[in-house]
Design an enzyme around this catalytic site. Structure first.
Site, PDB file in Angstrom:
ATOM      1  CB  SER A  17     -38.774  23.232 -56.210  1.00 30.53           C
ATOM      2  OG  SER A  17     -39.297  24.390 -55.654  1.00 30.53           O
ATOM      3  CG  HIS A  60     -42.223  24.255 -50.369  1.00 26.84           C
ATOM      4  ND1 HIS A  60     -42.818  24.560 -51.561  1.00 26.84           N
ATOM      5  CD2 HIS A  60     -40.922  24.616 -50.515  1.00 26.84           C
ATOM      6  CE1 HIS A  60     -41.927  25.086 -52.380  1.00 26.84           C
ATOM      7  NE2 HIS A  60     -40.766  25.130 -51.765  1.00 26.84           N
ATOM      8  CG  HIS A  82     -40.272  30.432 -49.958  1.00 26.05           C
ATOM      9  ND1 HIS A  82     -40.830  29.209 -49.668  1.00 26.05           N
ATOM     10  CD2 HIS A  82     -39.295  30.201 -50.876  1.00 26.05           C
ATOM     11  CE1 HIS A  82     -40.212  28.275 -50.381  1.00 26.05           C
ATOM     12  NE2 HIS A  82     -39.286  28.843 -51.114  1.00 26.05           N
ATOM     13  CE1 TYR A 122     -43.837  31.915 -51.744  1.00 27.12           C
ATOM     14  CE2 TYR A 122     -41.621  32.373 -52.565  1.00 27.12           C
ATOM     15  CZ  TYR A 122     -42.650  31.481 -52.292  1.00 27.12           C
ATOM     16  OH  TYR A 122     -42.492  30.151 -52.569  1.00 27.12           O
ATOM     17  CD  GLU A 123     -44.133  30.324 -47.242  1.00 26.74           C
ATOM     18  OE1 GLU A 123     -44.939  29.616 -46.625  1.00 26.74           O
ATOM     19  OE2 GLU A 123     -42.918  30.067 -47.343  1.00 26.74           O
ATOM     20  CB  ALA A 130     -36.421  25.799 -58.248  1.00 26.47           C
ATOM     21  CG  MET A 174     -38.958  33.769 -55.959  1.00 23.09           C
ATOM     22  SD  MET A 174     -40.691  33.371 -56.137  1.00 23.09           S
ATOM     23  CE  MET A 174     -40.924  33.578 -57.909  1.00 23.09           C
ATOM     24  CB  SER A 175     -35.225  30.651 -51.500  1.00 20.84           C
ATOM     25  OG  SER A 175     -34.500  29.861 -52.429  1.00 20.84           O
ATOM     26  CG  ASN A 227     -38.075  28.831 -65.152  1.00 20.65           C
ATOM     27  OD1 ASN A 227     -38.052  28.418 -63.992  1.00 20.65           O
ATOM     28  ND2 ASN A 227     -37.995  30.121 -65.438  1.00 20.65           N
ATOM     29  CG  HIS A 243     -45.362  26.671 -58.238  1.00 22.26           C
ATOM     30  ND1 HIS A 243     -44.071  26.848 -57.780  1.00 22.26           N
ATOM     31  CD2 HIS A 243     -45.943  25.802 -57.371  1.00 22.26           C
ATOM     32  CE1 HIS A 243     -43.884  26.116 -56.685  1.00 22.26           C
ATOM     33  NE2 HIS A 243     -44.996  25.464 -56.422  1.00 22.26           N
TER      34      HIS A 243
HETATM   35  N1  HPA Z   1     -37.794  33.280 -61.305  1.00 24.63           N
HETATM   36  C1  HPA Z   1     -37.757  33.265 -59.958  1.00 24.63           C
HETATM   37  N2  HPA Z   1     -37.751  32.153 -59.251  1.00 24.63           N
HETATM   38  C2  HPA Z   1     -37.776  30.986 -59.908  1.00 24.63           C
HETATM   39  C3  HPA Z   1     -37.819  30.921 -61.304  1.00 24.63           C
HETATM   40  C4  HPA Z   1     -37.821  32.136 -62.037  1.00 24.63           C
HETATM   41  O1  HPA Z   1     -37.859  32.159 -63.286  1.00 24.63           O
HETATM   42  N3  HPA Z   1     -37.829  29.603 -61.641  1.00 24.63           N
HETATM   43  C5  HPA Z   1     -37.785  28.897 -60.489  1.00 24.63           C
HETATM   44  N4  HPA Z   1     -37.762  29.731 -59.430  1.00 24.63           N
END
Ligand code: HPA
Length: 274
Positions: free
Chosen positions: A32, A63, A85, A87-88, A115, A213-214, A237, A249
């Site tokens: 990202s 993406h 990903h 989760y897709e 990210a 998540m990757s 974050n 997101h």
């Molecule tokens: N958790 C999981 N994946 C993320 C986060 C998070 O806080 N921020 C960016 N990708």
């Protein structure tokens, strides 16, 4: 004996080679915020994922899905603009297919970016974290199933997934350019929901510094094939419960966009020295 996963991989490889004969040295996965990194590359060719027969196509907003082939200085690179990903809903073997494909194209180095949410309390949103190690136990292992002997051994060693020399280069580039660089352990959870505060507390007790998540499954597949790997995460974050506000997101994308200029510099200047 050839497996279905290997047959699919080779069929994607043949499909790529019918269109492009570029041989990259470095494979770069743009997370990202790094989506427009193409501007830093002397682009020779692009190949949309949808043009590759059988290739998994990403569905996440923001993406785009294509390979970019070109040069950073004189280093030949292939870039994934948009990753796949878990989760897709793809099989885990499809999630790592692009990584394997880039190795087959010739890439010896895999530069992952992503990210993440920061768990280490010394981290601030907008920091970069270079991965020194990872925790994979929350995501399915992409090597489960019959081993693909053509790619690597059944029980690959995982003692040094993230290459020390590449880490040293990234660290010096960060230092020389006054870019704050954290180091730490990343855990991949499946997503797509963000973590609960209790899950973040658990991860914190497991010494996890940042969560996303990757990445980890891609690193496992690349390590299986003997690639040199490095990863920089943009801590977009603070993770749930550490942050006082709800996670979105959009917030992640915005933080990644703000960090992008420094992130790009760090990636570009490091690749030049690989
Ligand atoms: N958790 C999981 N994946 C993320 C986060 C998070 O806080 N921020 C960016 N990708």
């Amino acid at each position: 004996m050839s497996t279905k996963v290997y047959e699919k991989l080779m069929s994607c490889y043949d499909s790529v080679r019918e269109k492009i004969d570029f041989v990259p040295k470095v494979a770069l996965v743009l997370g990202s915020g790094l989506g427009d990194f193409a501007k830093d590359i002397k682009v020779e060719a692009t190949l949309s994922y949808s043009e590759i027969d059988g290739f998994p196509v990403s569905t996440v907003p923001g993406h785009a899905g294509q390979f970019i082939f070109g040069y950073i200085d004189d280093v030949p690179v292939v870039c994934m603009q948009g990753r796949v990903h878990y989760y897709e809903g793809y099989d885990i073997s499809d999630v790592v297919l692009p990584t394997r494909l880039m190795k087959l194209m010739g890439a010896e180095v895999l530069f992952l970016t992503n990210a993440s949410g920061g768990i280490n309390t010394n981290f601030s949103a907008g920091d970069f974290m270079m991965l020194t190690d990872h925790i994979s136990i929350f995501a399915p292992n992409p090597l489960i199933g019959q081993n693909i002997d053509e790619l690597g051994t059944r029980f690959p060693d995982m003692s040094t997934v993230y290459d020390k020399e590449l880490q040293d280069i990234i660290e010096s580039v960060a230092k020389e350019n006054n870019i704050k660089l954290q180091k730490g352990i990343y855990a991949q959870l499946t997503g797509p929901s963000f973590e609960s505060p209790a899950e973040i507390q658990l991860l914190s007790k497991l010494s996890v510094d940042a969560v996303g998540m990757s990445t980890v499954v891609e690193a496992i597949a690349a390590n299986h094939m003997g690639m040199k790997i490095c990863c920089i995460s943009c801590v977009c974050n603070l993770a749930a419960g550490i942050s006082k506000t709800a996670l979105t997101h959009e917030e992640v994308q915005q933080a990644a966009a703000e960090a992008a200029p420094k992130f790009k510099l760090l990636v570009r200047e490091s690749i030049k020295r690989f």
